[in-house]
Write an enzyme that holds these catalytic residues in place. Structure first.
Site, PDB file in Angstrom:
ATOM      1  N   LYS A   1      21.954  76.264  58.905  1.00 17.81           N
ATOM      2  CA  LYS A   1      20.492  76.095  58.835  1.00 17.81           C
ATOM      3  C   LYS A   1      20.153  74.935  57.900  1.00 17.81           C
ATOM      4  O   LYS A   1      20.418  74.998  56.704  1.00 17.81           O
ATOM      5  CB  LYS A   1      19.817  77.368  58.310  1.00 17.81           C
TER       6      LYS A   1
ATOM      7  N   GLU B   1      26.616  76.158  45.734  1.00 19.94           N
ATOM      8  CA  GLU B   1      26.438  74.865  45.045  1.00 19.94           C
ATOM      9  C   GLU B   1      24.978  74.812  44.641  1.00 19.94           C
ATOM     10  O   GLU B   1      24.102  74.624  45.491  1.00 19.94           O
ATOM     11  CB  GLU B   1      26.764  73.699  45.977  1.00 19.94           C
TER      12      GLU B   1
ATOM     13  N   CYS C   1      21.176  67.019  42.627  1.00 26.07           N
ATOM     14  CA  CYS C   1      21.536  68.177  41.805  1.00 26.07           C
ATOM     15  C   CYS C   1      22.303  67.723  40.565  1.00 26.07           C
ATOM     16  O   CYS C   1      22.216  68.339  39.515  1.00 26.07           O
ATOM     17  CB  CYS C   1      22.347  69.162  42.624  1.00 26.07           C
TER      18      CYS C   1
ATOM     19  N   GLU D   1      15.162  72.695  36.162  1.00 26.91           N
ATOM     20  CA  GLU D   1      15.435  71.522  36.984  1.00 26.91           C
ATOM     21  C   GLU D   1      14.121  71.000  37.576  1.00 26.91           C
ATOM     22  O   GLU D   1      13.476  71.689  38.360  1.00 26.91           O
ATOM     23  CB  GLU D   1      16.382  71.964  38.111  1.00 26.91           C
TER      24      GLU D   1
HETATM   25  P1  NAD Z   1      16.043  75.868  48.063  1.00 27.30           P
HETATM   26  O1  NAD Z   1      16.930  76.810  47.360  1.00 27.30           O
HETATM   27  O2  NAD Z   1      14.591  76.109  48.033  1.00 27.30           O
HETATM   28  O3  NAD Z   1      16.430  75.785  49.608  1.00 27.30           O
HETATM   29  C1  NAD Z   1      17.745  75.511  50.038  1.00 27.30           C
HETATM   30  C2  NAD Z   1      17.940  76.087  51.414  1.00 27.30           C
HETATM   31  O4  NAD Z   1      17.808  77.500  51.329  1.00 27.30           O
HETATM   32  C3  NAD Z   1      16.896  75.637  52.438  1.00 27.30           C
HETATM   33  O5  NAD Z   1      17.531  75.498  53.694  1.00 27.30           O
HETATM   34  C4  NAD Z   1      15.933  76.811  52.472  1.00 27.30           C
HETATM   35  O6  NAD Z   1      15.238  76.941  53.689  1.00 27.30           O
HETATM   36  C5  NAD Z   1      16.888  77.976  52.278  1.00 27.30           C
HETATM   37  N1  NAD Z   1      16.268  79.190  51.762  1.00 27.30           N
HETATM   38  C6  NAD Z   1      15.121  79.310  51.041  1.00 27.30           C
HETATM   39  N2  NAD Z   1      14.878  80.616  50.770  1.00 27.30           N
HETATM   40  C7  NAD Z   1      15.881  81.319  51.317  1.00 27.30           C
HETATM   41  C8  NAD Z   1      16.233  82.705  51.366  1.00 27.30           C
HETATM   42  N3  NAD Z   1      15.428  83.632  50.793  1.00 27.30           N
HETATM   43  N4  NAD Z   1      17.362  83.075  51.990  1.00 27.30           N
HETATM   44  C9  NAD Z   1      18.191  82.156  52.553  1.00 27.30           C
HETATM   45  N5  NAD Z   1      17.902  80.841  52.564  1.00 27.30           N
HETATM   46  C10 NAD Z   1      16.779  80.414  51.941  1.00 27.30           C
HETATM   47  O7  NAD Z   1      16.422  74.458  47.485  1.00 27.30           O
HETATM   48  P2  NAD Z   1      15.816  73.065  47.913  1.00 27.30           P
HETATM   49  O8  NAD Z   1      14.493  72.949  47.250  1.00 27.30           O
HETATM   50  O9  NAD Z   1      15.904  72.852  49.379  1.00 27.30           O
HETATM   51  O10 NAD Z   1      16.888  72.049  47.282  1.00 27.30           O
HETATM   52  C11 NAD Z   1      16.870  71.687  45.988  1.00 27.30           C
HETATM   53  C12 NAD Z   1      17.896  72.474  45.195  1.00 27.30           C
HETATM   54  O11 NAD Z   1      19.198  72.319  45.746  1.00 27.30           O
HETATM   55  C13 NAD Z   1      18.012  71.973  43.790  1.00 27.30           C
HETATM   56  O12 NAD Z   1      18.044  73.072  42.917  1.00 27.30           O
HETATM   57  C14 NAD Z   1      19.337  71.236  43.764  1.00 27.30           C
HETATM   58  O13 NAD Z   1      19.941  71.155  42.518  1.00 27.30           O
HETATM   59  C15 NAD Z   1      20.144  72.032  44.719  1.00 27.30           C
HETATM   60  N6  NAD Z   1      21.267  71.251  45.240  1.00 27.30           N
HETATM   61  C16 NAD Z   1      22.522  71.526  44.761  1.00 27.30           C
HETATM   62  C17 NAD Z   1      23.613  70.777  45.204  1.00 27.30           C
HETATM   63  C18 NAD Z   1      24.980  71.047  44.688  1.00 27.30           C
HETATM   64  O14 NAD Z   1      25.929  70.575  45.283  1.00 27.30           O
HETATM   65  N7  NAD Z   1      25.139  71.794  43.607  1.00 27.30           N
HETATM   66  C19 NAD Z   1      23.424  69.769  46.152  1.00 27.30           C
HETATM   67  C20 NAD Z   1      22.145  69.523  46.620  1.00 27.30           C
HETATM   68  C21 NAD Z   1      21.066  70.286  46.154  1.00 27.30           C
END
Ligand code: NAD
Length: 505
Positions: free
Chosen positions: A199, A273, A307, A408
Site C-alpha cells: 500500500k 522503519e 526520516c 519530528e
Molecule cells: P504515516 O505513518 O502517517 O503513514 C505511513 C503509511 O502508513 C501510509 O501509507 C499511511 O497511509 C499508512 N497508515 C496510516 N495510518 C495507518 C494505520 N492505522 N494502519 C496502517 N497503515 C496506516 O507516515 P507518513 O506521514 O506517510 O511519512 C512520514 C513518516 O515516515 C516520518 O515519520 C518519517 O520519519 C517516516 N519514514 C521513515 C523512514 C525510515 O526508513 N525509517 C523512511 C521514510 C519515512
C-alpha cells in the site's frame, strides 16, 4: 495572467502550464488497484484525488481500497505464491529483479517527473532517487544467490537449516520517497521468494501505479499487488490480516506502534522503519565552510522530508558563529519554488496538511522563546501561493525538551545548540526517543570515532549525510524501528528458518 513576468521569471500561470504539460505526458493510464495482474476498481467503486503540491491541482483520481480489496489482493498473492512463485529458482527471481531494474533505468526520466509532480521534490532529487532505485533492484538480484541454507555435520549429528519465504507479505510505505520505498520493500521481498500486497501513501500513489504498468509483463500475475487508499481503510486491514505472514512498515513512529499492536494479535513478524530526529555534531576543528555544506544538505535535502534528516545541530562554541553565519546565508540563498524548474533548490512540502503541521511547530517554538535565525514562514513570492511551501528555517534558543526539538517536524527546520562540554552535549544529542541516524563533522579521526560510538543510532555519517550504499544495513535504534533494510540482512527479515534433523542410524 501573462505566462512570463517582465524579468523572465516564473508566474503562477507558467508554473501551472508547465505542470499540466508534464502531467499530460506522465500520469499513468491506470489508477485502479493492481490485483492478480489486473487493473481493478475498488469494490466500493470509490476513488480519492491525489494533488500536485506545487499548484494544488488534481493530478488523478485513484481507487480507494478498503478491507475487502485487501482480502482480494491477499488471496491473489497466495494463489500466485502457491501456483508459481514458490517454485521459482533463485536464478529466475534474479532475472525478474534485473529486468525490473532495466525497465526502471529505461524510464527514469518519466518516473522522476511523475515523482516530482506527486511529491513536490525537485526533479534533480527525483533523478537521484531513480539511480538508487535501480541500484536496489540490482543489489537484491545479486543477493538472491547468497540466501543459502546451512548444514550441521558432526559424528552422529546431521542436520540442515532452510531459509523459506513467508509466502505473502504486507508492506505499507510513506510519501517522502515514494518509489524508493517501493524498491526497498519489493526487491528484498521478491528476492527472498515472497509475493506482496503493498500500500503506497495516499498522498503519492502514482509512481508505483506507473511502475506496475511498466513491469506487468515482467512479473507473474499476483506476485505484486497494489492496494491504494488511506491508512485506516487500506493499511490497517493489511496489518490485521490473518493470511499476511510478515509485515514491513515505513512511516511515523505512532502508526508503526499501531501496526505492531495489530501484528501482535496474529503473532506476525514485523519490520519497522520509523521516524528520526537526528543530531549533527560539529567539533571545534571543523572547517566552517565544509560544515555548512554538509549541514545544509543534511536538513534541507528533499525539503526536510527525510526520516534521516539532520534536524538538531550541536555546534562547538569555537566555530559556532562562523558555521551559523554560513548556514543563514545558505538558507536565505536557497531558491524556493517550482520543483520542475532546474533553478529550484527547495520544492514544496507534500501537502497542505504537512505545511500546517510544520507551521504549528514553528508557532509553538516562537511561543517557547525560539530565536529565528532564518525562515519560519511561507515564502513571500505570490506565484507560490497555491503550493505547499515553507522557507528553510533555522532556530536557536529552544529548550531541548521543547516539543519542536523532541518531535519530528519533517520539514526544512533545523534547531541549533552550541556546546563546549562534550559529555553534556552528547547527553542532549541522545535525549530523544528516536535513534535512526546521526553524524559528526571533524577532521580528527579520534574525535570522529568517539562520536560515532557515542551517538545512539543505527546509521552514522562522518563529514557527509544521506549517502547510503546497498550492503550497509539501514535501520533504527530505540523508537526508530526494528530490523534493517538495504543489505543482505534484509533477506533474513523476509524468510523464516526451518531446521531439519536426520536420523542416520
Ligand atoms: P504515516 O505513518 O502517517 O503513514 C505511513 C503509511 O502508513 C501510509 O501509507 C499511511 O497511509 C499508512 N497508515 C496510516 N495510518 C495507518 C494505520 N492505522 N494502519 C496502517 N497503515 C496506516 O507516515 P507518513 O506521514 O506517510 O511519512 C512520514 C513518516 O515516515 C516520518 O515519520 C518519517 O520519519 C517516516 N519514514 C521513515 C523512514 C525510515 O526508513 N525509517 C523512511 C521514510 C519515512
Amino acid at each position: 495572467m501573462s505566462n512570463v513576468s517582465d524579468d523572465g521569471s516564473n508566474t503562477t500561470e507558467t508554473i501551472r502550464s508547465r505542470h499540466r504539460a508534464v502531467a499530460e505526458e506522465v500520469i499513468p493510464d491506470h489508477t485502479q488497484l493492481f490485483v492478480g495482474g489486473e487493473w481493478q476498481d475498488a469494490a466500493s467503486g470509490d476513488t480519492f484525488d491525489t494533488l500536485d503540491p506545487t499548484t494544488g491541482e488534481v493530478l488523478a483520481s485513484v481507487a480507494r481500497g478498503r478491507a475487502e480489496d485487501v482480502d482480494r489482493a491477499v488471496e491473489a498473492a497466495w494463489e500466485a505464491y502457491d501456483e508459481e512463485w514458490s517454485e521459482t529458482s533463485t536464478s529466475e527471481r534474479q532475472a525478474v529483479l534485473d529486468a525490473i531494474a532495466d525497465c526502471i533505468e529505461d524510464h527514469q526520466d518519466e518516473l522522476a517527473k511523475l515523482e516530482t509532480l506527486d511529491n513536490g521534490k525537485t526533479l534533480m532529487e527525483a533523478r537521484i532517487d531513480m539511480d538508487g532505485i535501480v541500484e536496489q533492484f540490482r543489489f537484491f538480484a545479486g543477493a538472491v544467490q547468497t540466501n543459502r541454507g546451512q548444514t550441521t555435520d558432526e559424528p552422529g549429528v546431521s542436520g540442515r537449516v532452510i531459509h523459506e519465504p513467508y509466502g505473502v507479505v504486507g508492506q505499507i510505505i510513506p510519501w517522502n520517497f515514494p518509489l524508493a520505498m517501493v524498491s526497498w520493500k519489493i526487491a528484498p521481498a521478491l528476492a527472498a521468494g515472497n509475493c506482496t500486497v503493498i500500500k503506497p501513501a495516499e498522498q503519492t500513489p502514482l509512481s508505483i501505479l506507473r511502475l506496475m504498468e511498466l513491469i506487468e509483463d515482467i512479473i507473474p500475475d499476483g506476485v505484486i499487488n497494489v492496494v491504494t487508499g488511506y491508512g485506516e481503510e487500506a493499511g490497517e486491514p493489511i496489518s490485521k490480516h490473518e493470511d499476511v505472514r510478515k509485515l514491513a512498515f515505513t512511516g511515523s513512529t505512532a502508526v508503526g506502534k499501531q501496526v505492531m499492536r495489530n501484528a501482535a494479535d496474529t503473532v506476525t513478524d514485523v519490520t519497522l522503519e520509523l521516524g528520526g530526529k537526528s543530531p549533527v555534531v560539529v567539533h571545534a576543528d571543523a572547517d566552517p565552510e565544509e560544515a555548512v555544506q554538509t549541514i545544509a544538505f543534511a536538513i534541507f535535502a528533499n525539503t526536510g522530508e527525510c526520516c534521516e534528516a539532520g534536524s538538531r545541530l550541536f555546534v562547538h562554541e569555537e566555530v559556532a558563529d562562523d558555521v551559523l553565519g554560513g548556514l543563514v546565508a545558505a538558507a536565505e540563498g536557497m531558491n524556493v519554488g517550482d520543483p520542475l524548474d532546474d533553478e529550484t533548490d527547495l520544492g514544496p512540502k507534500v501537502s497542505r496538511e504537512q505545511v500546517e503541521r510544520t507551521m504549528g511547530y514553528l508557532e509553538r517554538a516562537r511561543e517557547g522563546g525560539a530565536n529565528f535565525l532564518a525562515g519560519g514562514e511561507p515564502p513571500e513570492d505570490e506565484t507560490l501561493d497555491d503550493g505547499c511551501f515553507v522557507k528553510p528555517t533555522l532556530i536557536e534558543g529552544l529548550d531541548h525538551d521543547h516539543e519542536a526539538v523532541q518531535e519530528e517536524i519533517f520539514g526544512p527546520v533545523l534547531e541549533v545548540f552550541r556546546w563546549d562540554d562534550y559529555d553534556e552535549m552528547m547527553t542532549l544529542a541522545n535525549d530523544v526517543e528516536y535513534g535512526l541516524a546521526g553524524g559528526v563533522i571533524t577532521n580528527d579521526l579520534e574525535k570522529a570515532d568517539r562520536t560515532v560510538r557515542d551517538i545512539e543510532a543505527g546509521y552514522i555519517w562522518v563529514n557527509t549525510w544521506h549517502e547510503m550504499s546497498p550492503g550497509l544495513p539501514y535501520g533504527g535504534y530505540k523508537q526508530s524501528g526494528i530490523g534493517r533494510e538495504l543489505s543482505a540482512d534484509t533477506l533474513d527479515h523476509y524468510t523464516q528458518t526451518k531446521s531439519v534433523k536426520y536420523d542416520l542410524e
